[in-house]
Design a protein around this motif. Structure first.
Motif, PDB file in Angstrom:
ATOM      1  N   PRO A   1       0.828  -1.209   0.000  1.00  0.00           N
ATOM      2  CA  PRO A   1       0.000   0.000   0.000  1.00  0.00           C
ATOM      3  C   PRO A   1       0.860   1.256   0.000  1.00  0.00           C
ATOM      4  O   PRO A   1       1.911   1.294   0.642  1.00  0.00           O
ATOM      5  CB  PRO A   1      -0.804  -0.137   1.295  1.00  0.00           C
ATOM      6  N   SER A   2       0.415   2.274  -0.725  1.00  0.00           N
ATOM      7  CA  SER A   2       1.166   3.532  -0.807  1.00  0.00           C
ATOM      8  C   SER A   2       1.084   4.283   0.514  1.00  0.00           C
ATOM      9  O   SER A   2      -0.016   4.516   1.026  1.00  0.00           O
ATOM     10  CB  SER A   2       0.615   4.407  -1.927  1.00  0.00           C
ATOM     11  N   PRO A   3       2.227   4.671   1.083  1.00  0.00           N
ATOM     12  CA  PRO A   3       2.209   5.412   2.360  1.00  0.00           C
ATOM     13  C   PRO A   3       1.930   6.897   2.145  1.00  0.00           C
ATOM     14  O   PRO A   3       2.194   7.442   1.077  1.00  0.00           O
ATOM     15  CB  PRO A   3       3.634   5.205   2.889  1.00  0.00           C
ATOM     16  N   THR A   4       1.388   7.540   3.167  1.00  0.00           N
ATOM     17  CA  THR A   4       1.211   8.989   3.153  1.00  0.00           C
ATOM     18  C   THR A   4       2.318   9.618   3.990  1.00  0.00           C
ATOM     19  O   THR A   4       2.968   8.943   4.788  1.00  0.00           O
ATOM     20  CB  THR A   4      -0.161   9.388   3.729  1.00  0.00           C
TER      21      THR A   4
ATOM     22  N   PHE B   1       2.173   9.926   8.425  1.00  0.00           N
ATOM     23  CA  PHE B   1       1.302   8.889   8.989  1.00  0.00           C
ATOM     24  C   PHE B   1       1.498   7.544   8.303  1.00  0.00           C
ATOM     25  O   PHE B   1       1.057   6.517   8.811  1.00  0.00           O
ATOM     26  CB  PHE B   1      -0.168   9.310   8.879  1.00  0.00           C
ATOM     27  N   GLU B   2       2.163   7.552   7.136  1.00  0.00           N
ATOM     28  CA  GLU B   2       2.441   6.327   6.390  1.00  0.00           C
ATOM     29  C   GLU B   2       1.156   5.528   6.190  1.00  0.00           C
ATOM     30  O   GLU B   2       0.198   6.052   5.672  1.00  0.00           O
ATOM     31  CB  GLU B   2       3.528   5.527   7.114  1.00  0.00           C
ATOM     32  N   ASN B   3       1.091   4.248   6.662  1.00  0.00           N
ATOM     33  CA  ASN B   3      -0.117   3.431   6.453  1.00  0.00           C
ATOM     34  C   ASN B   3      -0.971   3.298   7.705  1.00  0.00           C
ATOM     35  O   ASN B   3      -1.885   2.463   7.759  1.00  0.00           O
ATOM     36  CB  ASN B   3       0.290   2.037   5.961  1.00  0.00           C
TER      37      ASN B   3
ATOM     38  N   VAL C   1       3.957 -11.776   0.326  1.00  0.00           N
ATOM     39  CA  VAL C   1       5.131 -10.928   0.556  1.00  0.00           C
ATOM     40  C   VAL C   1       4.816  -9.523   0.068  1.00  0.00           C
ATOM     41  O   VAL C   1       4.543  -9.315  -1.111  1.00  0.00           O
ATOM     42  CB  VAL C   1       6.379 -11.460  -0.180  1.00  0.00           C
ATOM     43  N   PHE C   2       4.806  -8.563   0.989  1.00  0.00           N
ATOM     44  CA  PHE C   2       4.552  -7.172   0.625  1.00  0.00           C
ATOM     45  C   PHE C   2       5.171  -6.265   1.682  1.00  0.00           C
ATOM     46  O   PHE C   2       5.654  -6.727   2.721  1.00  0.00           O
ATOM     47  CB  PHE C   2       3.053  -6.893   0.471  1.00  0.00           C
ATOM     48  N   MET C   3       5.178  -4.962   1.404  1.00  0.00           N
ATOM     49  CA  MET C   3       5.755  -4.008   2.353  1.00  0.00           C
ATOM     50  C   MET C   3       4.716  -2.954   2.725  1.00  0.00           C
ATOM     51  O   MET C   3       3.806  -2.656   1.949  1.00  0.00           O
ATOM     52  CB  MET C   3       6.990  -3.330   1.763  1.00  0.00           C
ATOM     53  N   PHE C   4       4.872  -2.412   3.929  1.00  0.00           N
ATOM     54  CA  PHE C   4       4.057  -1.281   4.369  1.00  0.00           C
ATOM     55  C   PHE C   4       4.828  -0.519   5.437  1.00  0.00           C
ATOM     56  O   PHE C   4       5.935  -0.918   5.824  1.00  0.00           O
ATOM     57  CB  PHE C   4       2.682  -1.732   4.863  1.00  0.00           C
ATOM     58  N   SER C   5       4.273   0.576   5.911  1.00  0.00           N
ATOM     59  CA  SER C   5       4.997   1.455   6.831  1.00  0.00           C
ATOM     60  C   SER C   5       4.163   1.781   8.062  1.00  0.00           C
ATOM     61  O   SER C   5       2.955   2.023   7.969  1.00  0.00           O
ATOM     62  CB  SER C   5       5.374   2.767   6.130  1.00  0.00           C
ATOM     63  N   LEU C   6       4.824   1.786   9.199  1.00  0.00           N
ATOM     64  CA  LEU C   6       4.240   2.282  10.448  1.00  0.00           C
ATOM     65  C   LEU C   6       5.125   3.426  10.916  1.00  0.00           C
ATOM     66  O   LEU C   6       6.224   3.198  11.429  1.00  0.00           O
ATOM     67  CB  LEU C   6       4.184   1.184  11.513  1.00  0.00           C
ATOM     68  N   GLY C   7       4.663   4.657  10.732  1.00  0.00           N
ATOM     69  CA  GLY C   7       5.523   5.799  11.022  1.00  0.00           C
ATOM     70  C   GLY C   7       6.742   5.728  10.127  1.00  0.00           C
ATOM     71  O   GLY C   7       6.624   5.520   8.917  1.00  0.00           O
TER      72      GLY C   7
ATOM     73  N   PHE D   1       6.367  -7.779   5.163  1.00  0.00           N
ATOM     74  CA  PHE D   1       5.527  -8.901   5.582  1.00  0.00           C
ATOM     75  C   PHE D   1       5.883 -10.092   4.707  1.00  0.00           C
ATOM     76  O   PHE D   1       5.734 -10.048   3.488  1.00  0.00           O
ATOM     77  CB  PHE D   1       4.049  -8.551   5.435  1.00  0.00           C
ATOM     78  N   ALA D   2       6.409 -11.143   5.312  1.00  0.00           N
ATOM     79  CA  ALA D   2       6.873 -12.319   4.561  1.00  0.00           C
ATOM     80  C   ALA D   2       6.257 -13.568   5.169  1.00  0.00           C
ATOM     81  O   ALA D   2       6.795 -14.136   6.114  1.00  0.00           O
ATOM     82  CB  ALA D   2       8.396 -12.400   4.584  1.00  0.00           C
ATOM     83  N   ASN D   3       5.128 -14.010   4.630  1.00  0.00           N
ATOM     84  CA  ASN D   3       4.406 -15.135   5.216  1.00  0.00           C
ATOM     85  C   ASN D   3       4.499 -16.393   4.366  1.00  0.00           C
ATOM     86  O   ASN D   3       3.704 -17.304   4.516  1.00  0.00           O
ATOM     87  CB  ASN D   3       2.930 -14.766   5.445  1.00  0.00           C
ATOM     88  N   GLN D   4       5.458 -16.434   3.471  1.00  0.00           N
ATOM     89  CA  GLN D   4       5.680 -17.653   2.700  1.00  0.00           C
ATOM     90  C   GLN D   4       6.340 -18.707   3.588  1.00  0.00           C
ATOM     91  O   GLN D   4       7.331 -18.406   4.271  1.00  0.00           O
ATOM     92  CB  GLN D   4       6.585 -17.369   1.502  1.00  0.00           C
ATOM     93  N   PRO D   5       5.830 -19.919   3.620  1.00  0.00           N
ATOM     94  CA  PRO D   5       6.382 -20.963   4.505  1.00  0.00           C
ATOM     95  C   PRO D   5       7.892 -21.135   4.400  1.00  0.00           C
ATOM     96  O   PRO D   5       8.582 -21.254   5.415  1.00  0.00           O
ATOM     97  CB  PRO D   5       5.640 -22.223   4.050  1.00  0.00           C
ATOM     98  N   ASP D   6       8.428 -21.126   3.178  1.00  0.00           N
ATOM     99  CA  ASP D   6       9.876 -21.328   3.023  1.00  0.00           C
ATOM    100  C   ASP D   6      10.661 -20.169   3.627  1.00  0.00           C
ATOM    101  O   ASP D   6      11.704 -20.373   4.267  1.00  0.00           O
ATOM    102  CB  ASP D   6      10.225 -21.480   1.540  1.00  0.00           C
ATOM    103  N   ALA D   7      10.161 -18.948   3.411  1.00  0.00           N
ATOM    104  CA  ALA D   7      10.834 -17.774   3.978  1.00  0.00           C
ATOM    105  C   ALA D   7      10.764 -17.801   5.498  1.00  0.00           C
ATOM    106  O   ALA D   7      11.756 -17.504   6.183  1.00  0.00           O
ATOM    107  CB  ALA D   7      10.190 -16.490   3.448  1.00  0.00           C
ATOM    108  N   VAL D   8       9.608 -18.173   6.035  1.00  0.00           N
ATOM    109  CA  VAL D   8       9.440 -18.253   7.484  1.00  0.00           C
ATOM    110  C   VAL D   8      10.388 -19.276   8.081  1.00  0.00           C
ATOM    111  O   VAL D   8      11.021 -19.042   9.124  1.00  0.00           O
ATOM    112  CB  VAL D   8       7.971 -18.608   7.843  1.00  0.00           C
ATOM    113  N   LYS D   9      10.510 -20.415   7.428  1.00  0.00           N
ATOM    114  CA  LYS D   9      11.406 -21.463   7.927  1.00  0.00           C
ATOM    115  C   LYS D   9      12.845 -20.962   7.966  1.00  0.00           C
ATOM    116  O   LYS D   9      13.594 -21.207   8.916  1.00  0.00           O
ATOM    117  CB  LYS D   9      11.298 -22.697   7.038  1.00  0.00           C
ATOM    118  N   GLU D  10      13.242 -20.227   6.924  1.00  0.00           N
ATOM    119  CA  GLU D  10      14.609 -19.721   6.855  1.00  0.00           C
ATOM    120  C   GLU D  10      14.857 -18.663   7.929  1.00  0.00           C
ATOM    121  O   GLU D  10      15.924 -18.615   8.541  1.00  0.00           O
ATOM    122  CB  GLU D  10      14.877 -19.143   5.465  1.00  0.00           C
TER     123      GLU D  10
END
Length: 494
Positions: A42-45, A48-50, A91-97, A103-112
């Motif tokens: 998602p595009s941040p502002t 306030f970002e996201n 797999v996606f990116m977002f911003s908090l401040g 965000f990487a919720n692919q099983p292989d990535a999580v295992k690594e």
């Protein structure tokens, strides 16, 4: 005078440029490096970002009041992540401040990520800023060599042979709960409507206080009470606001109490509890008194937080699920009684109670207390095909992995402790329950498991329980996932 004005002006301009770099330039560079790899989000502002988008997404969540919603907590607690998962994939990116999140919720990535041994992967830096007063530089917040050193000292003190020596403490704490429930049942003529949260909280508080402080556990309970109030104010940690001043005063009280117990310990007979082990480990590892004191204080607070709150919530959810699934309550009670045969439970008996272990695993599978795992890349790192720049936070949602049909099959949303009959590793190709995997696996899992097994076994041996009409499932994410309105059970003496 003119020189002073010029100096102050330059200093002010430098501060503005530094702030602009931290809030705008640095986040843009990190997002650009992720975007170059085809990672979207998602595009941040500005500023306030996201955050506004997250609040808007969470505001439309509809709570299902039926107990059948027990397993579908992802959409309830993390509606914004569910929305973005559908839009951008796993797999996606977002911003908090100014914090950039991958965000990487692919099983292989999580295992690594979970099996990564590099000290370049650590806890998020904002955690230390936000909880510095509460936790200091203990095992829960430290990184790198300091974290590794503290884990090396603490780990042996929580091995199973040491935990077995704490069983008397756990028995004493459990019997207090049994007596209280018996008294309430008698007062209500055989069937009591009990809000169990308060009793589980008292039980866990008593256990961790006795385990840490031995015969001086009353002081431990006082420390725990003060620590529960010392939550701090996120951000603005150094401004003398009313909240911060109160927080600093509580921190001083906690520090003084712990040091007084240590001082009293030196004058008394030797006790083999966690406090004694911390003191001895610190003496061997640290040269200065200040460093020794800091290690003992910070890790006492860390052990309290990690060992107290999570056990409370785990026991509460386990009992709720047993109350909601009467068939399993009967099966597990029968197994407990066959093994105990009216005898005092010991560690060997608990080890044989595999159905209780299956229940605990299933409870954490259904309602994972630590639903979200957050790490920070302290250096540029690579996981699979993803290059994670230094300073980026990595999130993965354990609860979503626990409801992945490809990993767990079509019964992912069904309460079924039997799925763990062959152990956690035998249940799934990507095990994440109950205490994590890899080098960062929970240090206190042995103590937590003995506590949970013992309290559940004794309660099942003495009482039957079902859901009260006053119970409404309402999970809420605080430090851990807990029932917002508590758990009410109808309890009857067997």
């Amino acid at each position: 005078m003119e020189f002073l004005i010029i100096f102050l002006s330059l200093a002010f301009l430098g501060s503005i440029l530094c702030l602009f770099h931290e809030l705008v330039v640095k986040p843009m560079k990190l997002r650009a490096r992720l975007s170059e790899q085809g990672i979207k989000g998602p595009s941040p502002t500005l500023l306030f970002e996201n955050i506004r988008e997250i609040k808007k997404a969470q505001s439309v969540v509809v709570r299902d009041p039926s107990p059948s919603s027990t397993h579908n907590y992802v959409a309830l607690l993390f509606h914004f992540l569910q929305k973005w998962r559908k839009q951008y994939g796993e797999v996606f990116m977002f911003s908090l401040g100014n914090t950039q999140i991958l965000f990487a919720n692919q099983p292989d990535a999580v295992k690594e990520i979970t099996t990564c041994t590099s000290l370049a992967l650590g806890k998020p830096s904002y955690q230390q800023k936000e909880f510095g007063t509460l936790l200091g530089q203990g095992i829960l917040t430290s990184n790198g060599a300091l974290w590794a050193h503290q884990r090396k000292i603490l780990a042996p003190e929580l091995y199973m042979d040491k935990v077995k020596g704490m069983m008397d403490h756990i028995f004493e704490s459990t019997f207090t709960v049994l007596e209280s429930w018996n008294t309430q049942i008698e007062a209500e003529e055989g069937l009591a409507d009990i809000k169990i949260d308060e009793y589980m909280r008292s039980f866990s508080e008593d256990v961790i206080s006795r385990a840490c402080f031995g015969s001086n556990y009353c002081k431990g309970e006082e420390i725990l009470l003060k620590q529960s109030l010392s939550t701090g104010v996120p951000g603005m940690r150094y401004l003398p606001t009313k909240g911060n001043r109160e927080d600093w005063a509580l921190e001083k009280d906690i520090r003084d109490l712990i040091l007084q117990v240590v001082k009293d310990r030196k004058m008394a007979a030797y006790e083999e509890d966690l406090l004694q082990m911390l003191v001895e480990g610190a003496k061997i590892s640290y040269l200065s008194q200040e460093a020794t004191e800091r290690f003992v204080i910070d890790n006492c607070k860390n052990i309290y937080l990690a060992g107290y709150e999570t056990t409370v919530v785990s026991a509460t959810w386990c009992l709720m699920l047993l109350a909601a699934n009467q068939e399993w309550q009967h099966i597990i009670r029968k197994g407990v009684l066959e093994i105990s045969r009216g005898r005092t439970l010991d560690a060997n008996m608990l080890r044989k109670m595999k159905q209780i272990m299956e229940l605990i695993s299933e409870s954490l599978f259904c309602v994972m207390q630590l639903t979200l795992v957050i790490q920070e890349s302290l250096e540029d790192m690579k996981f699979g095909e993803i290059l994670v720049p230094k300073g980026v936070n990595i999130w993965f949602l354990v609860l979503a992995l626990h409801t992945d049909l490809e990993l767990w099959g079509k019964e992912a949303y069904t309460f079924d402790p039997n799925r763990f009959a062959k152990g956690i590793a035998g249940a799934c190709k990507l095990p994440q329950v109950p205490f994590g995997v890899g080098p960062r696996m929970c240090l206190g899992q042995n103590l937590a498991l003995v506590e949970l097994k013992l309290v559940i076994a004794l309660l099942l041996s003495n009482f039957s329980f079902s859901l009260s009409p006053n119970y409404s499932p309402s999970p809420v994410l605080r430090l851990v996932t807990e029932p917002e309105n508590g758990v009410h059970l109808l309890v009857k003496k067997l």
